[in-house]
Design a protein around this motif. Structure first.
Motif, short mmCIF file in Angstrom:
data_model
loop_
_atom_site.label_atom_id
_atom_site.label_comp_id
_atom_site.label_asym_id
_atom_site.label_seq_id
_atom_site.Cartn_x
_atom_site.Cartn_y
_atom_site.Cartn_z
N PRO A 86 -13.97 -1.43 -11.82
CA PRO A 86 -13.18 -0.74 -13.00
C PRO A 86 -13.65 0.66 -12.81
CG PRO A 86 -15.39 -2.29 -13.77
CD PRO A 86 -15.43 -2.40 -12.63
N LEU A 87 -14.51 1.58 -12.11
CA LEU A 87 -14.06 2.95 -11.75
C LEU A 87 -12.86 3.20 -10.70
CD1 LEU A 87 -16.75 5.51 -11.33
CD2 LEU A 87 -15.73 4.98 -9.28
N VAL A 88 -13.06 2.43 -9.49
CA VAL A 88 -11.94 2.61 -8.62
C VAL A 88 -10.92 2.48 -9.07
CG1 VAL A 88 -10.98 1.67 -6.82
CG2 VAL A 88 -13.63 1.57 -6.60
N GLN A 89 -10.23 0.95 -10.19
CA GLN A 89 -8.87 1.08 -10.27
C GLN A 89 -8.60 1.96 -12.53
OE1 GLN A 89 -9.89 -3.24 -11.61
NE2 GLN A 89 -7.80 -3.65 -10.87
N THR A 90 -9.55 3.10 -12.58
CA THR A 90 -9.74 3.79 -12.95
C THR A 90 -9.24 5.15 -12.76
OG1 THR A 90 -10.86 3.28 -15.10
CG2 THR A 90 -10.41 5.80 -15.24
N GLN A 91 -9.76 5.17 -11.82
CA GLN A 91 -9.25 6.22 -10.64
C GLN A 91 -7.57 6.24 -10.12
OE1 GLN A 91 -10.90 9.40 -9.31
NE2 GLN A 91 -9.01 9.66 -9.83
N PHE A 92 -7.00 5.07 -9.71
CA PHE A 92 -6.49 4.93 -9.53
C PHE A 92 -5.14 5.24 -10.03
CE2 PHE A 92 -7.26 0.94 -5.65
CZ PHE A 92 -8.05 2.06 -5.17
N MET A 93 -5.45 4.72 -11.53
CA MET A 93 -4.18 4.92 -12.48
C MET A 93 -4.40 6.06 -12.62
SD MET A 93 -2.22 3.74 -14.58
CE MET A 93 -3.28 2.00 -14.87
N MET A 94 -5.94 7.14 -12.93
CA MET A 94 -5.68 8.80 -12.55
C MET A 94 -4.14 9.13 -11.13
SD MET A 94 -9.20 9.00 -13.95
CE MET A 94 -9.59 10.04 -15.25
N TRP A 95 -4.59 8.59 -9.98
CA TRP A 95 -4.12 8.53 -9.37
C TRP A 95 -2.40 8.60 -9.05
CZ3 TRP A 95 -7.97 7.73 -4.77
CH2 TRP A 95 -8.67 8.50 -4.38
N THR A 96 -2.30 8.05 -10.24
CA THR A 96 -0.14 7.67 -10.42
C THR A 96 -0.21 9.35 -10.38
OG1 THR A 96 -1.30 6.84 -12.11
CG2 THR A 96 -0.54 4.72 -10.97
N ASP A 97 -0.57 9.99 -11.03
CA ASP A 97 0.27 11.42 -11.44
C ASP A 97 -0.76 12.28 -10.79
OD1 ASP A 97 1.46 10.23 -13.78
OD2 ASP A 97 -0.48 10.46 -14.91
N GLU A 98 -0.99 12.44 -9.37
CA GLU A 98 -1.15 13.00 -8.60
C GLU A 98 0.46 13.71 -7.72
OE1 GLU A 98 -3.78 15.18 -7.17
OE2 GLU A 98 -4.57 14.06 -7.76
N LYS A 99 -0.42 15.25 -7.43
CA LYS A 99 0.86 15.46 -6.84
C LYS A 99 1.24 15.20 -5.66
CE LYS A 99 -0.02 19.43 -9.83
NZ LYS A 99 -1.36 19.44 -10.07
N ASP A 100 0.05 14.44 -4.55
CA ASP A 100 1.11 13.53 -3.48
C ASP A 100 1.61 12.99 -3.58
OD1 ASP A 100 0.96 13.88 -0.48
OD2 ASP A 100 -0.44 11.87 -0.97
N PRO A 101 2.74 12.81 -3.14
CA PRO A 101 3.71 12.11 -3.69
C PRO A 101 3.21 10.00 -3.06
CG PRO A 101 5.12 13.44 -2.52
CD PRO A 101 3.58 14.20 -2.54
N LEU A 102 3.18 10.44 -1.93
CA LEU A 102 2.21 9.02 -1.04
C LEU A 102 1.02 8.39 -1.79
CD1 LEU A 102 2.70 7.11 1.78
CD2 LEU A 102 1.02 8.67 2.59
N LEU A 103 0.66 9.08 -1.90
CA LEU A 103 -1.19 9.12 -2.43
C LEU A 103 -0.15 7.80 -4.22
CD1 LEU A 103 -4.11 8.43 -2.82
CD2 LEU A 103 -4.13 10.33 -4.02
N ALA A 104 0.34 8.94 -4.62
CA ALA A 104 0.60 8.30 -5.80
C ALA A 104 1.37 7.16 -6.54
CB ALA A 104 1.49 9.89 -7.04
N ASP A 105 2.08 6.98 -4.87
CA ASP A 105 2.66 5.77 -5.19
C ASP A 105 2.38 4.55 -4.50
OD1 ASP A 105 5.88 4.29 -4.89
OD2 ASP A 105 4.84 4.14 -2.20
N LEU A 106 1.42 4.64 -3.41
CA LEU A 106 0.81 3.94 -3.66
C LEU A 106 -0.28 3.61 -4.35
CD1 LEU A 106 -0.80 5.27 0.16
CD2 LEU A 106 0.59 2.85 -0.09
N CYS A 107 -0.90 4.07 -5.19
CA CYS A 107 -1.78 3.58 -6.59
C CYS A 107 -0.52 2.88 -7.39
CB CYS A 107 -2.34 4.81 -6.89
SG CYS A 107 -3.28 5.18 -6.24
N ARG A 108 0.36 2.96 -7.82
CA ARG A 108 1.96 2.64 -8.55
C ARG A 108 1.60 1.22 -7.82
NH1 ARG A 108 4.42 7.40 -9.50
NH2 ARG A 108 5.24 7.87 -8.23
N ARG A 109 2.18 1.25 -6.67
CA ARG A 109 2.64 -0.36 -5.87
C ARG A 109 1.01 -0.76 -6.23
NH1 ARG A 109 6.54 -0.29 -2.79
NH2 ARG A 109 7.39 1.48 -2.22
#
Length: 430
Positions: free
Chosen positions: A286-309
């Protein structure tokens, strides 16, 4: 303190029907916070993205391994077999219950990127100042070390180790049956009652009565089926690749001094390589998935895209290759660069035989669980099952899967006209 509970506890279980706990220490271990954490870690990592039923946890698997071990030991004791060291009963039961307690969230992907190892973490959680350690020390001061020696396979009685780690152990028997049940793939099932009936302690190891050869063939066949149909499923591999890339990108950014909008403390400690047992305890899915959801708005487009995927299941597509053509792959990497993509993320080749272990390894192999499965004849002679069984020989040959090339199809489609024709053919866009 009474060693037994006043009343036996029974857990209903879809695989074993019931799991029985009579020993107070087992009950106390189950109720530690470190063991309860396993409810928040899936047994099959990202497989739920392929088989939607695969939501079962390492908690229920651990209970199942304990139950199989308990049944094997009670059979040995019922047979009155002097080859089974009765005084090791509690050690074997605790080790079987706790063997996976060090698994992290999406364990194998985190291990690949951060070079952590769940077995080491299991040992740390048993030896450091944890609730688990306190319960184990209630038996004796050296009891935590005794459990660790089983997990590290250094225990002075190999028969105890082989209950938990061998080619026919309680761990594998439970995960095959449980994973088959929750993925809905019934070719993963086998007759465990028959196998348990034909297992015998013999001169310091566990062997199988010769008459039980077919039951073991059945078990190995279901292992073969589960590996190729579930564990190596190419869609699951795609989700693992995307997940590994998220961790890899986040680590790359962190090492480069990137200022994250959000970075939860346990992950920061993981990136620093400075996790304490308490940090590790907090690191769950749950912690890791929460972090991924937050990272979908991260300014690095690559990290944000991978988390959305990963979160929205927009995984990489794949094409199959018999033999990778390195020159062609180099041209493909260059072609991706030319259209503004990142070939170290947007093109990944997966070799299916980097996977944990083969279906069955005949005698003479090294490594954990490499001892062959031995058949016990009428005159106490022992034979490797591979020498007797045509079926085992045929599935023991390394079945090298084909290579898969993974890529984000949607991104490549946008640049389809700018890709050379041989690269379009390579990724099925000719």
């Amino acid at each position: 303190m009474h060693h037994e509970l006043p009343e036996e506890k029974v857990f209903k279980d879809p695989v074993h029907k019931s799991i029985y706990v009579k020993d107070r220490i087992i009950w106390n271990l189950i109720n530690t916070k470190e063991f309860q954490r396993l409810r928040r870690i899936r047994q099959l990592g990202t497989s739920y993205l392929t088989f939607h039923g695969a939501e079962h946890s390492r908690f229920s698997h651990s209970l199942g391994v304990y139950e199989i071990t308990r049944r094997i030991i009670s059979q040995f004791e019922r047979l009155g077999d002097s080859d089974w060291p009765k005084e090791e009963r509690l050690t074997a039961l605790c080790a079987s219950l706790l063997h996976d307690v060090g698994h992290g969230p999406f364990s194998h992907s985190i291990e690949a990127v951060f070079d952590t190892h769940h077995e080491e973490w299991t040992c740390r959680l048993l030896l450091e100042d944890t609730e688990l350690n306190r319960v184990l020390r209630g038996v004796s001061d050296d009891f935590p070390e005794r459990i660790v020696s089983v997990i590290r396979r250094t225990h002075e009685k190999p028969i105890v180790v082989s209950l938990v780690t061998s080619q026919l152990d309680a761990d594998r028997m439970d995960f095959l049956l449980r994973d088959a049940y929750y993925t809905g793939t019934h070719y993963g099932t086998f007759d465990i009652d028959r196998i348990l009936r034909v297992m015998r302690p013999h001169k310091g190891r566990i062997v199988v009565k010769e008459s039980g050869m077919h039951a073991v063939e059945d078990y190995l066949m279901s292992r073969y089926q589960m590996y190729w149909q579930v564990y190596f499923h190419p869609v699951t591999r795609s989700s693992e690749i995307v997940l590994r890339q998220i961790f890899r990108r986040a680590k790359e950014l962190y090492r480069g001094g990137w200022r994250f909008d959000s970075l939860l403390e346990p992950l920061k400690r993981l990136f620093d390589g400075e996790m304490t047992a308490d940090d590790y305890f907090r690191l769950d899915e749950p912690l890791v998935q929460t972090q991924f959801m937050m990272w979908t708005d991260e300014k690095d487009p690559l990290l944000a895209d991978l988390c959305r995927r990963f979160l929205h299941r927009r995984l990489y597509k794949y094409t199959t290759m018999d033999e990778p053509d390195e020159a062609l792959l180099d041209r493909a990497r260059q072609a991706l660069l030319d259209v503004g993509l990142n070939p170290s993320y947007h093109l990944e080749i997966d070799y299916p035989y980097d996977l944990p272990y083969h279906i069955y390894r005949p005698g003479g192999d090294s490594g954990p669980g490499a001892q062959p499965i031995l058949l016990l004849g009428e005159h106490d002679e022992l034979t490797d099952i591979a020498d007797r069984s045509e079926i085992v020989r045929s599935i023991a040959g390394i079945h090298r899967g084909r290579h898969h090339l993974y890529y984000p199809e949607d991104m490549l489609l946008k640049h389809r006209d700018r890709l050379p024709s041989d690269i379009r053919r390579l990724i099925g866009m000719a």
